[in-house]
Scaffold this active site. Structure first.
Site, PDB file in Angstrom:
ATOM      1  N   GLN A  54     129.870  -2.571 -20.493  1.00  0.00           N
ATOM      2  CA  GLN A  54     128.505  -2.520 -20.805  1.00  0.00           C
ATOM      3  C   GLN A  54     128.526  -1.771 -22.070  1.00  0.00           C
ATOM      4  O   GLN A  54     128.971  -0.418 -22.015  1.00  0.00           O
ATOM      5  CB  GLN A  54     127.321  -2.667 -19.915  1.00  0.00           C
ATOM      6  CG  GLN A  54     127.793  -1.936 -18.721  1.00  0.00           C
ATOM      7  CD  GLN A  54     127.029  -2.523 -17.534  1.00  0.00           C
ATOM      8  OE1 GLN A  54     126.482  -3.223 -17.423  1.00  0.00           O
ATOM      9  NE2 GLN A  54     126.994  -1.285 -16.537  1.00  0.00           N
ATOM     10  N   HIS A  85     131.305  -2.432 -16.330  1.00  0.00           N
ATOM     11  CA  HIS A  85     130.427  -3.247 -15.526  1.00  0.00           C
ATOM     12  C   HIS A  85     131.153  -3.800 -14.322  1.00  0.00           C
ATOM     13  O   HIS A  85     130.981  -3.657 -12.978  1.00  0.00           O
ATOM     14  CB  HIS A  85     129.995  -4.413 -16.191  1.00  0.00           C
ATOM     15  CG  HIS A  85     129.158  -5.322 -15.358  1.00  0.00           C
ATOM     16  ND1 HIS A  85     128.201  -6.341 -16.332  1.00  0.00           N
ATOM     17  CD2 HIS A  85     128.864  -5.505 -14.149  1.00  0.00           C
ATOM     18  CE1 HIS A  85     127.615  -7.021 -15.174  1.00  0.00           C
ATOM     19  NE2 HIS A  85     127.832  -6.449 -14.001  1.00  0.00           N
ATOM     20  N   PHE A 139     125.311  -0.534  -7.014  1.00  0.00           N
ATOM     21  CA  PHE A 139     126.133  -1.105  -8.277  1.00  0.00           C
ATOM     22  C   PHE A 139     127.586  -1.186  -7.869  1.00  0.00           C
ATOM     23  O   PHE A 139     128.230  -2.304  -7.800  1.00  0.00           O
ATOM     24  CB  PHE A 139     126.023  -0.318  -9.560  1.00  0.00           C
ATOM     25  CG  PHE A 139     126.739  -0.832 -10.594  1.00  0.00           C
ATOM     26  CD1 PHE A 139     126.428  -2.259 -10.810  1.00  0.00           C
ATOM     27  CD2 PHE A 139     127.438   0.103 -11.666  1.00  0.00           C
ATOM     28  CE1 PHE A 139     127.142  -2.678 -12.154  1.00  0.00           C
ATOM     29  CE2 PHE A 139     127.850  -0.487 -12.571  1.00  0.00           C
ATOM     30  CZ  PHE A 139     127.876  -2.039 -12.904  1.00  0.00           C
ATOM     31  N   HIS A 142     128.089  -3.718  -5.135  1.00  0.00           N
ATOM     32  CA  HIS A 142     127.638  -4.880  -5.504  1.00  0.00           C
ATOM     33  C   HIS A 142     129.063  -5.714  -6.037  1.00  0.00           C
ATOM     34  O   HIS A 142     129.625  -6.636  -5.674  1.00  0.00           O
ATOM     35  CB  HIS A 142     126.746  -5.255  -6.368  1.00  0.00           C
ATOM     36  CG  HIS A 142     126.625  -6.436  -7.253  1.00  0.00           C
ATOM     37  ND1 HIS A 142     126.111  -7.503  -6.401  1.00  0.00           N
ATOM     38  CD2 HIS A 142     126.686  -6.727  -8.319  1.00  0.00           C
ATOM     39  CE1 HIS A 142     125.988  -8.267  -7.262  1.00  0.00           C
ATOM     40  NE2 HIS A 142     126.545  -8.019  -8.503  1.00  0.00           N
ATOM     41  N   GLU A 143     129.860  -4.737  -6.865  1.00  0.00           N
ATOM     42  CA  GLU A 143     130.935  -5.050  -7.595  1.00  0.00           C
ATOM     43  C   GLU A 143     132.147  -5.274  -6.858  1.00  0.00           C
ATOM     44  O   GLU A 143     132.914  -6.216  -6.944  1.00  0.00           O
ATOM     45  CB  GLU A 143     131.556  -4.089  -8.934  1.00  0.00           C
ATOM     46  CG  GLU A 143     130.466  -4.267 -10.061  1.00  0.00           C
ATOM     47  CD  GLU A 143     130.053  -5.642 -10.586  1.00  0.00           C
ATOM     48  OE1 GLU A 143     131.081  -6.183 -10.861  1.00  0.00           O
ATOM     49  OE2 GLU A 143     129.012  -5.855 -10.705  1.00  0.00           O
ATOM     50  N   HIS A 147     133.129  -9.099  -6.241  1.00  0.00           N
ATOM     51  CA  HIS A 147     134.373  -9.392  -7.114  1.00  0.00           C
ATOM     52  C   HIS A 147     135.745  -8.895  -6.596  1.00  0.00           C
ATOM     53  O   HIS A 147     136.591  -9.521  -6.395  1.00  0.00           O
ATOM     54  CB  HIS A 147     134.234  -8.933  -8.764  1.00  0.00           C
ATOM     55  CG  HIS A 147     133.177  -9.610  -9.431  1.00  0.00           C
ATOM     56  ND1 HIS A 147     132.983 -10.739  -9.699  1.00  0.00           N
ATOM     57  CD2 HIS A 147     131.802  -8.970  -9.571  1.00  0.00           C
ATOM     58  CE1 HIS A 147     131.850 -10.915 -10.490  1.00  0.00           C
ATOM     59  NE2 HIS A 147     130.955  -9.784 -10.311  1.00  0.00           N
TER      60      HIS A 147
END
Ligand code: U2P
Length: 277
Positions: A54, A85, A139, A142-143, A147
């Site tokens: 990003q 990101h 964050f 979440h990643e 993923h």
């Protein structure tokens, strides 16, 4: 009615044993297909990785208020290069697996990487993203959960996921490539999107994918085979050419904004608020 002979009884039991055997094999197949994990179907192995980066100059324009987790609010220490990101396992058809296992994010597992992650993989927002199994989290959490858990058989655990991502990010330094090609942060210049894509293609021999917001570069994705050799992001044989293009949502000429100074002003009021508390 005459009783069945011994040989016909033997034949019947043989047939029944065979039927039972065949149906047990089918049940086994069915178990493999319906291997449930966390209540969802196990997702098939991904095709390639996208390293999503990003651009803080664009992201931080959106900063409405400050908080300690938002790197846009670090004043003169706010990031001025592309930041990470996530590393996303993707399918060639433009879709991706998500939330593949129940492995919850554990910050302790990556504590030795903390400084590097704070610098190169910071959150650029105060909002907490949703975690895979309910609630909101960090964050990084979440990643990893969305993923990272889908990255096997290349990456198997949280520590490897973050370390691998940092290593790929350091090896393929997009900010350096663009700066050397003359694409430097500016609030007045506009650059041809084709030139930006060519600079990256020349350096890494693969096409990136670029996402814009209001004519400014917001995100840039580099793509890799499972051995981390670069590959084109946009097109595989089973994806329509106009579904994802290198230019993504970008116009012919794009900006690469410098970090907005408003973040710095807000930092002062945020620090003042914190001190006053
Ligand atoms: O692009 C908007 C959001 O969609 C998710 N995304 C996009 C492309 C891709 O290959 N994989 C993927 O997950 C991202 O969601 P996030 O990881 O941020 O939750 C991206 O922000």
């Amino acid at each position: 009615m005459s009783l069945p002979s011994f040989s016909s009884l033997l034949l019947l039991s043989l047939v029944m044993a065979m039927v039972a055997f065949v149906s047990s094999i089918q049940d086994f197949d069915l178990d493999l297909d319906l291997d449930l994990e966390g209540g969802r179907h196990k997702q098939r192995e991904f095709d390639y990785f996208a390293l999503a980066l990003q651009w803080p100059g664009t992201f931080c324009q959106r900063t409405q208020h400050c908080c300690s987790s938002n790197a846009c609010c670090r004043g003169s220490n706010a990031p001025t290069t592309f930041t990470i990101h996530g590393l996303w396992p993707d399918y060639n058809d433009g879709t991706w697996p998500a939330c593949c296992t129940k492995s919850n994010f554990d910050p302790k597992e990556i504590s030795t990487l903390n400084d590097a992650l704070e610098q190169y993989w910071p959150s650029l927002s105060c909002s907490k993203p949703s975690s895979c199994h309910g609630g909101k989290g960090s964050f990084w959490g979440h990643e990893w959960e969305k993923h990272g858990t889908c990255s096997s058989p290349v990456v198997w655990n949280e520590y490897d996921y973050f370390l691998t991502t940092l290593n790929v990010y350091f090896k393929y330094n997009v900010t350096k490539v663009l700066n050397e090609a003359g694409y430097v942060p500016s609030n007045s210049e506009k650059y041809p999107i084709g030139g930006i894509i060519s600079a990256i293609e020349n350096a890494f021999h693969a096409s990136p994918q670029i996402v814009c917001s209001k004519g400014a570069v917001e995100e840039l994705r580099l793509c890799f085979y499972k051995d981390f050799k670069p590959r084109d992001c946009a097109v595989g044989p089973d994806i329509k050419i106009d579904m994802v293009t290198s230019k993504g949502s970008c116009p012919q000429y794009v900006s690469l904004p410098e970090l907005a100074s408003s973040g710095r002003d807000e930092l002062q009021s945020w620090v003042a608020d914190e001190v006053a508390l």
